[in-house]
Design an enzyme around this catalytic site. Structure first.
Site, short mmCIF file in Angstrom:
data_model
loop_
_atom_site.label_atom_id
_atom_site.label_comp_id
_atom_site.label_asym_id
_atom_site.label_seq_id
_atom_site.Cartn_x
_atom_site.Cartn_y
_atom_site.Cartn_z
N SER A 13 42.08 46.28 50.92
CA SER A 13 41.58 47.58 50.46
C SER A 13 41.42 47.63 48.95
O SER A 13 41.57 48.67 48.33
CB SER A 13 42.54 48.68 50.91
OG SER A 13 43.82 48.44 50.36
N GLU A 126 35.50 40.44 25.24
CA GLU A 126 36.63 39.59 25.65
C GLU A 126 36.26 38.13 25.41
O GLU A 126 35.09 37.81 25.16
CB GLU A 126 36.97 39.84 27.13
CG GLU A 126 37.60 41.21 27.35
CD GLU A 126 37.91 41.52 28.80
OE1 GLU A 126 37.42 40.82 29.68
OE2 GLU A 126 38.65 42.49 29.04
N HIS A 250 46.48 33.44 32.35
CA HIS A 250 46.08 34.37 31.29
C HIS A 250 46.94 34.07 30.08
O HIS A 250 48.15 33.91 30.20
CB HIS A 250 46.29 35.82 31.76
CG HIS A 250 45.56 36.83 30.93
ND1 HIS A 250 45.92 37.09 29.62
CD2 HIS A 250 44.50 37.61 31.19
CE1 HIS A 250 45.09 38.02 29.14
NE2 HIS A 250 44.21 38.33 30.07
N ARG A 301 39.73 31.62 28.12
CA ARG A 301 41.15 31.70 28.49
C ARG A 301 41.87 30.37 28.63
O ARG A 301 43.02 30.24 28.23
CB ARG A 301 41.24 32.34 29.87
CG ARG A 301 41.46 33.75 29.75
CD ARG A 301 41.52 34.39 31.05
NE ARG A 301 41.10 35.74 30.74
CZ ARG A 301 40.88 36.66 31.63
NH1 ARG A 301 41.03 36.38 32.90
NH2 ARG A 301 40.52 37.84 31.26
N HIS A 362 47.20 34.06 36.57
CA HIS A 362 46.50 35.34 36.55
C HIS A 362 45.43 35.45 37.64
O HIS A 362 45.22 36.52 38.19
CB HIS A 362 45.83 35.48 35.18
CG HIS A 362 45.06 36.75 34.99
ND1 HIS A 362 45.66 37.99 35.03
CD2 HIS A 362 43.75 36.98 34.74
CE1 HIS A 362 44.75 38.93 34.81
NE2 HIS A 362 43.58 38.35 34.65
N ARG A 397 37.33 31.13 35.28
CA ARG A 397 36.61 32.41 35.34
C ARG A 397 36.45 33.03 33.95
O ARG A 397 37.40 33.11 33.18
CB ARG A 397 37.37 33.38 36.23
CG ARG A 397 36.80 34.78 36.21
CD ARG A 397 37.49 35.65 37.21
NE ARG A 397 38.85 35.96 36.86
CZ ARG A 397 39.21 37.03 36.14
NH1 ARG A 397 38.31 37.87 35.67
NH2 ARG A 397 40.48 37.25 35.90
P1 FAD Z 1 42.86 42.88 45.65
O1 FAD Z 1 42.49 44.01 44.81
O2 FAD Z 1 43.98 42.02 45.20
O3 FAD Z 1 43.21 43.50 47.07
C1 FAD Z 1 43.74 42.69 48.08
C2 FAD Z 1 43.90 43.55 49.32
O4 FAD Z 1 44.18 42.73 50.43
C3 FAD Z 1 45.05 44.54 49.22
O5 FAD Z 1 44.66 45.75 49.81
C4 FAD Z 1 46.13 43.89 50.07
O6 FAD Z 1 47.01 44.82 50.66
C5 FAD Z 1 45.28 43.24 51.13
N1 FAD Z 1 45.94 42.12 51.81
C6 FAD Z 1 46.33 40.94 51.29
N2 FAD Z 1 46.91 40.20 52.24
C7 FAD Z 1 46.88 40.94 53.38
C8 FAD Z 1 47.36 40.76 54.69
N3 FAD Z 1 48.00 39.64 55.08
N4 FAD Z 1 47.17 41.75 55.59
C9 FAD Z 1 46.55 42.91 55.26
N5 FAD Z 1 46.08 43.14 54.02
C10 FAD Z 1 46.25 42.17 53.10
N6 FAD Z 1 39.38 41.26 36.71
C11 FAD Z 1 38.36 41.79 36.00
O7 FAD Z 1 37.20 41.53 36.31
N7 FAD Z 1 38.62 42.62 34.96
C12 FAD Z 1 39.88 42.95 34.57
O8 FAD Z 1 40.07 43.71 33.65
C13 FAD Z 1 40.96 42.38 35.27
N8 FAD Z 1 42.25 42.64 34.91
C14 FAD Z 1 43.27 42.15 35.67
C15 FAD Z 1 44.57 42.49 35.35
C16 FAD Z 1 45.63 42.06 36.15
C17 FAD Z 1 47.04 42.45 35.80
C18 FAD Z 1 45.36 41.25 37.28
C19 FAD Z 1 46.48 40.76 38.15
C20 FAD Z 1 44.06 40.90 37.59
C21 FAD Z 1 43.00 41.34 36.79
N9 FAD Z 1 41.68 41.01 37.10
C22 FAD Z 1 40.67 41.54 36.37
C23 FAD Z 1 41.37 40.29 38.33
C24 FAD Z 1 40.94 41.32 39.39
O9 FAD Z 1 41.72 42.49 39.26
C25 FAD Z 1 41.10 40.79 40.79
O10 FAD Z 1 40.56 39.52 40.91
C26 FAD Z 1 40.40 41.71 41.78
O11 FAD Z 1 40.85 43.02 41.63
C27 FAD Z 1 40.63 41.24 43.20
O12 FAD Z 1 40.13 42.23 44.06
P2 FAD Z 1 40.11 41.94 45.60
O13 FAD Z 1 39.45 43.12 46.23
O14 FAD Z 1 39.57 40.60 45.87
O15 FAD Z 1 41.67 41.90 46.01
C1 SIN Z 2 42.24 41.37 30.85
O1 SIN Z 2 42.12 42.58 30.74
O2 SIN Z 2 42.55 40.59 29.97
C2 SIN Z 2 41.97 40.80 32.18
C3 SIN Z 2 40.52 40.67 32.33
C4 SIN Z 2 40.25 39.76 33.46
O3 SIN Z 2 41.15 39.24 34.10
O4 SIN Z 2 39.06 39.54 33.69
#
Ligand code: FAD
Ligand code: SIN
Length: 544
Positions: A13, A126, A250, A301, A362, A397
């Site tokens: 989600s 960035e 990171h 990075r 990260h 990335r």
């Molecule tokens: P997620 O948002 O991680 O969601 C995963 C979902 O899968 C969750 O709902 C979880 O509950 C569900 N899930 C997992 N396993 C299961 C399971 N077994 N059963 C049921 N549900 C499950 N990227 C950028 O582009 N810009 C940024 O500024 C940035 N900042 C970041 C800062 C931090 C601290 C971090 C950790 C990452 C950052 N990133 C950033 C990377 C980016 O946030 C993530 O790569 C991205 O949000 C991933 O989204 P997603 O929808 O793939 O997964």
């Molecule tokens: C950050 O805000 O430095 C994270 C950005 C990213 O992971 O893309």
């Protein structure tokens, strides 16, 4: 066990899962599962923002080139071009959902003679980007995006949101009452945290949007649930995975003995933050990045993380300093209100003093191989977001390209499913979950021990700087753990911790195997035994 039918099952989600759900819900009944809270993934934690060409002085070509340079040439150019060109529309969709992106500070369009599209938003910068191109909501972009997506999904009668459901394994043709052998995926078995039973959710199509595998490492900026479940489930079901050795570290995670995974966004460096050696070290208080790369603090990075790692090891430091205090109190508070408040709670006033930082895992660049429609190797199974390997990131990335990938591929997968709906067969009768394993483990603590052991040796032996000997050591340990966990999994009733441990073992194994296969240093994979980059960039593909 209950078997519940929907049109499409989405596991996850976050940005990828909810983007797909909102598109699909135009005419499909969609189920979205999350293993904890709906906002429990990385999306909610994202700080810096989302990359997109939104300024008249910028260009798609430049975003593509920056992405390819950061990615060490391992990126798939067609994928990069596709994502970059879809980016402005993705941002417009988010704005339409109510994401309150920061407005432009100056009147950029007027300064430039007017009318340039997209210049209504403030664009930050960035590492690795040759232009300002990151839209953001202060320094807490992810939370604003997550909130807007959840709100839109909750308001849609075609979307059912189910938190606290831990997916265990994909339902494939192996689980059909009449085996068809074509590997089709029909949904997922998931452990319900409330009833403590496993239910089956079936649909014509399934989308994996489970995020990354950061928690395979001891220090990671990712949330507790980033255990690579989707990658492991897809692998077990028969999908190929690629470039699993490419784990992004990171450069600037807060160094603090209590708070171990708080990110200090790259935008701090983008807005002028400087990396310095801490007082007490030789050259204490002096910058060091210029000795490592001419792009200084704004190098990609992998370069900055390796430079910090080098300085920390060379001088026996616990951390280096990141200093933004010279920009003045008003600027710092306005641009980084979340970081300012969080660190003030820890008695660090970033308007007056530097921040102690260390690199931490990260982002998982590798993952389940998908095409431009989000299709995996298995019919009926799609993937989007950090779980996938679309070819966008290559060997490293580029900052803020990850959320973007979630929006573009969440949308692409949904579009493909809707366009090809009539070709997707309805699910057959499915075998119920095997409830014969009724024994509760009497040694739950083993799960915790194994989990800790994996994360520790992954950090020590499969981290920022690698050697073949260290990787072989890690392989030996993971192979032993794999057979132990396999036996454990076969004998006891499943629990969320055991499900995650099993997945972590699979994912750690894939990372180590991939790292051993790559006989060069490229992007995030740096090994002292093969320090040079080979002339030809090739993906590390593993097939089950
Ligand atoms: P997620 O948002 O991680 O969601 C995963 C979902 O899968 C969750 O709902 C979880 O509950 C569900 N899930 C997992 N396993 C299961 C399971 N077994 N059963 C049921 N549900 C499950 N990227 C950028 O582009 N810009 C940024 O500024 C940035 N900042 C970041 C800062 C931090 C601290 C971090 C950790 C990452 C950052 N990133 C950033 C990377 C980016 O946030 C993530 O790569 C991205 O949000 C991933 O989204 P997603 O929808 O793939 O997964
Ligand atoms: C950050 O805000 O430095 C994270 C950005 C990213 O992971 O893309």
């Amino acid at each position: 066990m209950t078997i519940r039918p929907y049109d499409v099952i989405i596991i996850g989600s976050g940005a990828a899962g909810l983007t797909a759900a909102i598109n699909l819900a135009q005419d499909k009944r969609v189920l979205v599962l999350a293993k904890g809270a709906l906002d429990g993934g990385s999306t909610n934690w994202a700080q810096g923002g989302i990359a997109a060409v939104l300024d008249a002085g910028d260009s798609f070509e430049s975003h593509v080139e920056d992405t390819m340079i950061a990615g060490g040439g391992l990126n798939d150019r067609a994928t990069v071009e596709f994502v970059v060109s879809e980016a402005p529309a993705a941002i417009e969709r988010l704005a339409a959902l109510g994401v309150p992106f920061n407005a432009s500070e100056g009147n950029a369009s007027e300064d430039r003679g007017g009318a340039a599209f997209g210049e209504r938003w403030h664009l930050t910068r960035e590492g690795g980007h040759s232009h300002r191109r990151i839209v953001h909501v202060d320094d807490a972009t992810g939370a604003a995006v997550q909130q807007a997506l959840v709100k839109a999904a909750e308001a849609n009668p075609n979307i059912t949101l189910m938190p606290d459901m831990v997916a265990v394994d994909l339902i494939t043709s192996r689980h059909a009452e009449r085996y068809s052998g074509d590997g089709h995926v029909w949904g997922v078995y998931a452990f319900n945290r409330k009833t403590k039973h496993v239910d089956a959710f079936i649909g014509r199509a399934t989308i994996l949007a489970t995020g990354g595998a950061g928690r395979a490492y001891l220090f990671s900026t990712a949330p507790r649930g980033a255990t690579g479940d989707g990658i492991a489930m897809a692998w077990r079901a028969g999908c190929r995975v690629s470039n699993m050795e490419m784990n992004q570290f990171h450069p600037t995670c807060l160094y603090n003995l209590e708070v171990k995974n708080f990110l200090i966004t790259e935008a701090v460096r983008g807005e002028g933050g400087l990396l310095k050696l801490p007082p007490g070290a030789p050259n204490g208080g002096k910058r060091f990045m210029d000795r490592h790369d001419k792009r200084g603090e704004l190098a990609p990075r992998d370069v900055v993380a390796r430079a910090i790692d080098h300085e920390i090891k060379r001088l026996g430091l616990d951390y280096v300093h990141l200093d933004i205090s010279h920009k003045g109190e008003a600027f710092v508070k306005e641009h980084f209100p979340t970081i300012y408040a969080r660190l003030l709670d820890l008695d660090i006033d970033i308007t007056k003093e530097p921040i102690p930082v260390v690199p931490a895992q990260h982002y998982t660049c590798g993952g389940v191989i998908i095409d431009l429609d989000g299709r995996t190797d298995l019919p009926g199974l799609y993937a989007a977001g950090e779980v996938s390997e679309s070819g966008l990131h290559g060997a490293n990335r580029l900052a803020s390209n990850s959320l973007l990938e979630c929006f573009v591929f969440g949308e692409a997968a949904a579009r493909h499913i809707r366009a090809h709906w009539d070709e997707l067969p309805a699910p057959p009768a499915i075998k119920p979950w095997d409830e014969s394993r009724v024994t509760d483990s009497d040694e739950e603590v083993i799960v915790q021990h194994n989990w800790k052991e994996i994360r520790r040796f992954m950090w020590d032996y499969v981290g920022i700087v690698r050697t073949t000997k260290r990787l072989e050591r890690a392989k030996h340990r993971i192979d032993l753990l794999a057979s132990e966990v396999d036996e454990y999994y076969g004998n006891f009733r499943v629990t969320p911790d055991l499900i995650e441990l099993r997945n972590l073992v699979d994912v750690a194994r894939l990372i180590i195997r991939s790292a051993l296969k790559r006989h060069e240093s490229r992007g995030l994979h740096y090994t002292l035994d093969y320090p040079e980059m080979l002339p030809k960039a090739e993906d590390t593909v593993l097939a089950p």
